[in-house]
Design a protein around this motif. Structure first.
Motif, short mmCIF file in Angstrom:
data_model
loop_
_atom_site.label_atom_id
_atom_site.label_comp_id
_atom_site.label_asym_id
_atom_site.label_seq_id
_atom_site.Cartn_x
_atom_site.Cartn_y
_atom_site.Cartn_z
N THR A 108 -4.57 8.23 2.24
CA THR A 108 -5.24 9.48 2.56
C THR A 108 -5.41 10.33 1.31
O THR A 108 -4.74 10.11 0.28
N GLN A 109 -6.30 11.31 1.38
CA GLN A 109 -6.55 12.19 0.25
C GLN A 109 -5.30 12.99 -0.10
O GLN A 109 -4.60 13.48 0.78
N GLY A 110 -5.06 13.09 -1.40
CA GLY A 110 -3.91 13.84 -1.88
C GLY A 110 -2.67 13.00 -2.13
O GLY A 110 -1.77 13.46 -2.83
N THR A 111 -2.61 11.78 -1.58
CA THR A 111 -1.48 10.91 -1.86
C THR A 111 -1.64 10.27 -3.24
O THR A 111 -2.72 10.28 -3.82
N ARG A 112 -0.58 9.71 -3.73
CA ARG A 112 -0.57 9.17 -5.10
C ARG A 112 -0.39 7.65 -5.10
O ARG A 112 0.13 7.08 -4.14
N ILE A 180 -4.17 10.40 -8.26
CA ILE A 180 -4.31 11.11 -6.99
C ILE A 180 -5.55 10.56 -6.27
O ILE A 180 -6.63 10.49 -6.86
N GLU A 182 -8.69 10.58 -4.09
CA GLU A 182 -9.69 11.60 -3.80
C GLU A 182 -10.62 11.21 -2.64
O GLU A 182 -11.27 12.07 -2.05
N GLU A 184 -11.09 8.56 0.90
CA GLU A 184 -10.48 7.62 1.85
C GLU A 184 -11.49 6.54 2.25
O GLU A 184 -12.70 6.78 2.25
#
Length: 374
Positions: A108-112, A180, A182, A184
């Protein structure tokens, strides 16, 4: 009291049978379905990007020899309002790198995610460097992640005037959680009417056993083997809209996988790997080495004093032939893998000679297995 005693005897017998069943089950080579197959569509996606690493201690690219590093540095500085067109740049603290990583499934967005940084030019060492903002592209050309951070190098390099020590690969580094996500990748798993299992090792028997295990567990015919590498699962009505719960129940089922008989040979290193189902027909095997030894021991012929003879060298050659042969060994029909290994070891041969023997047995049509040479 006799009735109670009989109940106790029956209880002990049932416990013994249960323990025997558990021991037989544990002894069998079963595996979970999640270890034998992947869910089709649930996979990683490879990302790649081009960037710059700065902060190196003079171990970066030589700008006069690596033009793309110089062009990238000029373009980056111009975007920041610094104009260096036509100026002479002699910095050795910058290196052009390729950044690679795998986008996890359902990220998902924001995960690393982790990324690997590899030198592209003639940089000697990336230790102490920092990767600048680098977009990571997918196969479709879209940006799915952005990487930046300090590199962790496992190798190192130290040199002096007359000696140099290099351990590991100092031109490759890794940034843990350095990118990061950006964008999905849309994959509506819960909306699928059916799910397909992709076997990691294609086999008809294994596919049939997986389908039978799923059908026996659910009590209805839900699974069907399509080919040796695919098993299709129809989502039962009670799991509609909740495929995750269905897969959680299925992936823990135990299945005994079946593999084809195969012998894998690596001639470079002399490694031989044989499967458990390898069988050999009746065949006789003999192995021996022929050694030819030639030794020269020239003799000097000295004439008598005051004679007019000449001193000459008379050649003396000694030739010997030695055959280090073993007895002819008989390998009986249908022997197991352990018996085959013991028989070949009994000949006193090494791995490389064993490779030749296995290939010769296969050429004779006496071995029931496929031989794969790496």
């Amino acid at each position: 009291m006799p009735g109670v005693r009989w109940v106790r005897i029956v209880g002990v017998a049932c416990a013994a049978l249960s323990a025997l069943a558990l021991s037989v089950t544990s002894a069998s080579a079963t595996s979970r379905i999640k270890d034998l197959a992947n869910i089709e569509g649930v996979r990683q996606n490879q990302l790649i990007g081009y960037g710059l690493v700065v902060g190196l201690n003079g171990t970066g690219d030589t700008l006069n020899n690596i033009p793309f590093t110089k062009q990238s540095l000029q373009a980056m500085l111009e975007r920041m309002g610094v104009n260096i067109r036509g100026a002479t740049i002699r910095t050795g603290n910058v290196a052009a790198v390729m950044v690679t990583g795998n986008l996890p499934a359902f990220a998902t967005q924001g995960t690393r995610m982790d990324v690997t940084v590899s030198a592209l030019g003639d940089a000697k060492n990336l230790q102490g460097g920092t990767l600048l903002v680098t977009p990571l592209l997918g196969a479709d050309g879209n940006v799915y992640a952005v990487a930046q951070g300090s590199l962790a190098i496992s190798g190192f390099q130290a040199e002096g005037e007359a000696a140099k020590i290099v351990r590991g690969v100092p031109t490759v580094g890794r940034i843990a959680n350095g990118a990061i996500i950006e964008r999905e990748i849309e994959f509506a798993l819960n909306r699928l009417p059916n799910v397909r299992l992709a076997l990691r090792n294609a086999d008809f028997t294994t596919a049939k056993r997986i389908a039978a295990a799923v059908n026996d567990y659910l009590g209805v015919k839900t699974a069907e083997p399509i080919d040796p590498s695919t098993v299709q699962l129809s989502i039962p009505p009670e799991f509609k809209g909740n495929v995750v719960a269905f897969l959680t129940e299925i992936e823990q089922l135990q299945v005994d996988p079946d593999l084809a008989a195969k012998i894998v040979i690596d001639e470079r290193s002399g490694i031989i790997v044989m499967g458990r189902d390898v069988r050999v027909a009746t065949v006789a095997v003999a192995q021996g080495n022929l050694t030819v030894t030639i030794s020269e021991s020239p003799q000097v012929s000295q004439p008598n004093p005051l004679s007019r003879g000449r001193t000459v060298v008379a050649p003396r050659s000694s030739v010997s032939v030695t055959e280090d042969g073993r007895k002819l060994a008989l390998v009986k029909d249908g022997v197991s893998l352990q018996q085959l290994v013991d028989g070949l070891n009994g000949l006193g041969i090494g791995p490389r000679d064993m490779i030749s023997i296995l290939q010769a047995i296969k050429a004779a049509g006496a071995i029931e297995a496929d031989i794969e040479v790496m």
